[in-house]
Design an enzyme around this catalytic site. Structure first.
Site, PDB file in Angstrom:
ATOM      1  N   VAL A  14     -43.234 -22.431 -26.136  1.00 33.65           N
ATOM      2  CA  VAL A  14     -42.219 -22.316 -25.089  1.00 33.65           C
ATOM      3  C   VAL A  14     -42.079 -23.721 -24.518  1.00 33.65           C
ATOM      4  CG1 VAL A  14     -41.506 -21.165 -22.972  1.00 33.65           C
ATOM      5  CG2 VAL A  14     -42.956 -19.949 -24.620  1.00 33.65           C
ATOM      6  N   SER A  15     -40.932 -24.337 -24.727  1.00 31.81           N
ATOM      7  CA  SER A  15     -40.759 -25.755 -24.424  1.00 31.81           C
ATOM      8  C   SER A  15     -40.891 -26.055 -22.937  1.00 31.81           C
ATOM      9  CB  SER A  15     -39.393 -26.240 -24.912  1.00 31.81           C
ATOM     10  OG  SER A  15     -39.290 -26.136 -26.306  1.00 31.81           O
ATOM     11  N   ALA A  16     -41.266 -27.295 -22.644  1.00 32.09           N
ATOM     12  CA  ALA A  16     -41.361 -27.758 -21.263  1.00 32.09           C
ATOM     13  C   ALA A  16     -39.998 -27.651 -20.586  1.00 32.09           C
ATOM     14  CB  ALA A  16     -41.856 -29.197 -21.228  1.00 32.09           C
ATOM     15  N   LEU A  17     -40.007 -27.299 -19.308  1.00 27.55           N
ATOM     16  CA  LEU A  17     -38.761 -27.048 -18.596  1.00 27.55           C
ATOM     17  C   LEU A  17     -37.897 -28.291 -18.432  1.00 27.55           C
ATOM     18  CD1 LEU A  17     -40.073 -24.460 -16.045  1.00 27.55           C
ATOM     19  CD2 LEU A  17     -37.988 -24.189 -17.396  1.00 27.55           C
ATOM     20  N   ARG A  34     -39.473 -16.828 -16.289  1.00 33.47           N
ATOM     21  CA  ARG A  34     -40.158 -17.517 -17.390  1.00 33.47           C
ATOM     22  C   ARG A  34     -41.460 -16.819 -17.781  1.00 33.47           C
ATOM     23  NH1 ARG A  34     -40.221 -22.625 -19.974  1.00 33.47           N
ATOM     24  NH2 ARG A  34     -42.240 -23.661 -20.169  1.00 33.47           N
TER      25      ARG A  34
END
Length: 376
Positions: free
Chosen positions: A95-98, A30
């Site tokens: 970048v979206s939350a996991l 990531r």
């Protein structure tokens, strides 16, 4: 917060129970897809978005990258604001939350043989996860922003992935690569383009964040059957608007307002859960609202997207003759309260009871069954 702790958190939440997702989480680095400088969706003491620089504060940057519920904002105002310090502006890429990423992938139902279309690849992190499942050859990804498209392509190449990438309008799909077994959108929209239905394989799935100008809060899963796609909301999701669907208002209001009392305390209608807001928004999809003032002077203003109607409602003394003031042909507070009444009369339906049908004739929203259209 680091990768190991994040993995443990996602496991406890049940988001890595599919073996391929756990493997993809471990395989995709990531940190390679997050820039050195980012903003966090929290405001500092000056009312600006918190700025994080990896060189200046590596611990905070790592925590932002690996926080399981943490999205990191990589662009403000379509790139007009440079990532050099705290700033105001609208989020236009992240970048979206996991936890959100993994939950969406589970709803997608992705199998190794599927051909996938991804709308909005930006950093490329989500694209890399898709490649881990179906290989790069079966992934097609679109990004409308040229700078983001180049950045994401560079990230993917450096990480060893080679999907088919297109810089263009994702609402148009990529017809030369169709049909797709799965179409996944990474930005919110108000109208599912029939183009996606046309480019999906029979039995294919379309997964997209979905909202209205009133409430941007749903995650919609459609299944394609011929010329039609139909399905229900599988939960909540709040994403940035896809660029071609951003709400805009060009106010064209003049004249004197019409005044009246409110039939209900505004706090009752506007202080509910996001499920309530979502249900109301499905019935007044072109209405948005904003708050002004504090205490007894607190007010809420409603406007329609056409810019021809506006209504202001006072919280204090809402029963007085001038508590509601409306300009233009529509009384927007009357429409919102009617939608609230519908929600209450239908026993406050959960978001997952609502569904959408998209066909050649348009888009229709329903409750429990396509035969029960919302508002009917």
């Amino acid at each position: 917060m680091n990768r190991s702790i994040c993995r443990q958190s996602l496991t406890v939440m049940g988001l890595l129970r599919d073996p391929w997702m756990a493997k993809a989480f471990d395989s995709v680095e990531r940190e390679q897809f997050v820039p050195q400088t980012v903003w966090l969706p929290v405001k500092d003491s000056d009312g600006l978005w918190q700025f994080v620089d990896r060189d200046a504060d590596p611990g905070l940057w790592e925590q932002a990258v690996w926080g399981p519920h943490q999205s990191v904002v990589t662009q403000l105002d379509d790139g007009d604001i440079t990532a050099s310090g705290p700033a105001s502006g609208d989020f236009t890429s992240s970048v979206s939350a996991l936890d959100v990423v993994m939950r969406k992938l589970r709803f997608l139902g992705l199998e190794p043989h599927h051909r996938v279309l991804e709308i909005g690849y930006a950093s490329g992190y989500h694209t890399a996860l898709l490649c881990e499942r179906v290989t790069s050859e079966r992934v097609t990804a679109v990004e409308v922003d040229e700078a983001l498209a180049d950045w994401g392509a560079s990230n993917l190449k450096a990480a060893g992935y080679a999907p088919h990438l297109v810089c263009g309008d994702g609402l148009e799909g990529v017809s030369v690569r169709a049909p797709f077994d799965r179409i996944i959108n990474t930005a919110s929209l108000r109208r599912v383009p029939h183009t996606w239905v046309e480019q999906a394989a029979q039995g294919g799935v379309i997964l997209t964040p979905f909202g209205t100008t009133y409430s941007n809060a749903g995650l919609l899963r459609l299944t394609v059957d011929g010329d039609k796609a139909e399905g229900q909301f599988v939960g909540g999701a709040s994403y940035m608007w896809i660029r071609g669907e951003r709400p805009t208002v060009d106010m064209q209001i003049s004249g004197d307002p019409v005044s009246r009392p409110s039939p209900i305390d505004p706090a009752k209608v506007l202080g509910g859960t996001y499920f309530q807001d979502f249900a109301i928004g499905l019935q007044v999809p072109d209405v948005t609202y904003s708050h002004r003032g504090e205490g007894d002077g607190r007010r809420v203003q409603f406007v329609d997207e056409a810019g021809t109607s506006a209504t202001i409602v006072s919280y204090g003394d809402w029963w007085e003759e001038d508590a509601v003031r409306s300009w233009g042909p529509r009384d927007l507070w009357a429409e919102v309260t009617a939608a609230y009444t519908w929600y209450e009369e239908h026993d406050r339906p959960h978001i997952t009871r609502f569904g959408v049908t998209v066909d050649g004739g348009g888009q229709y929203t329903w409750l429990d069954s396509p035969r029960q259209l919302v508002g009917s």
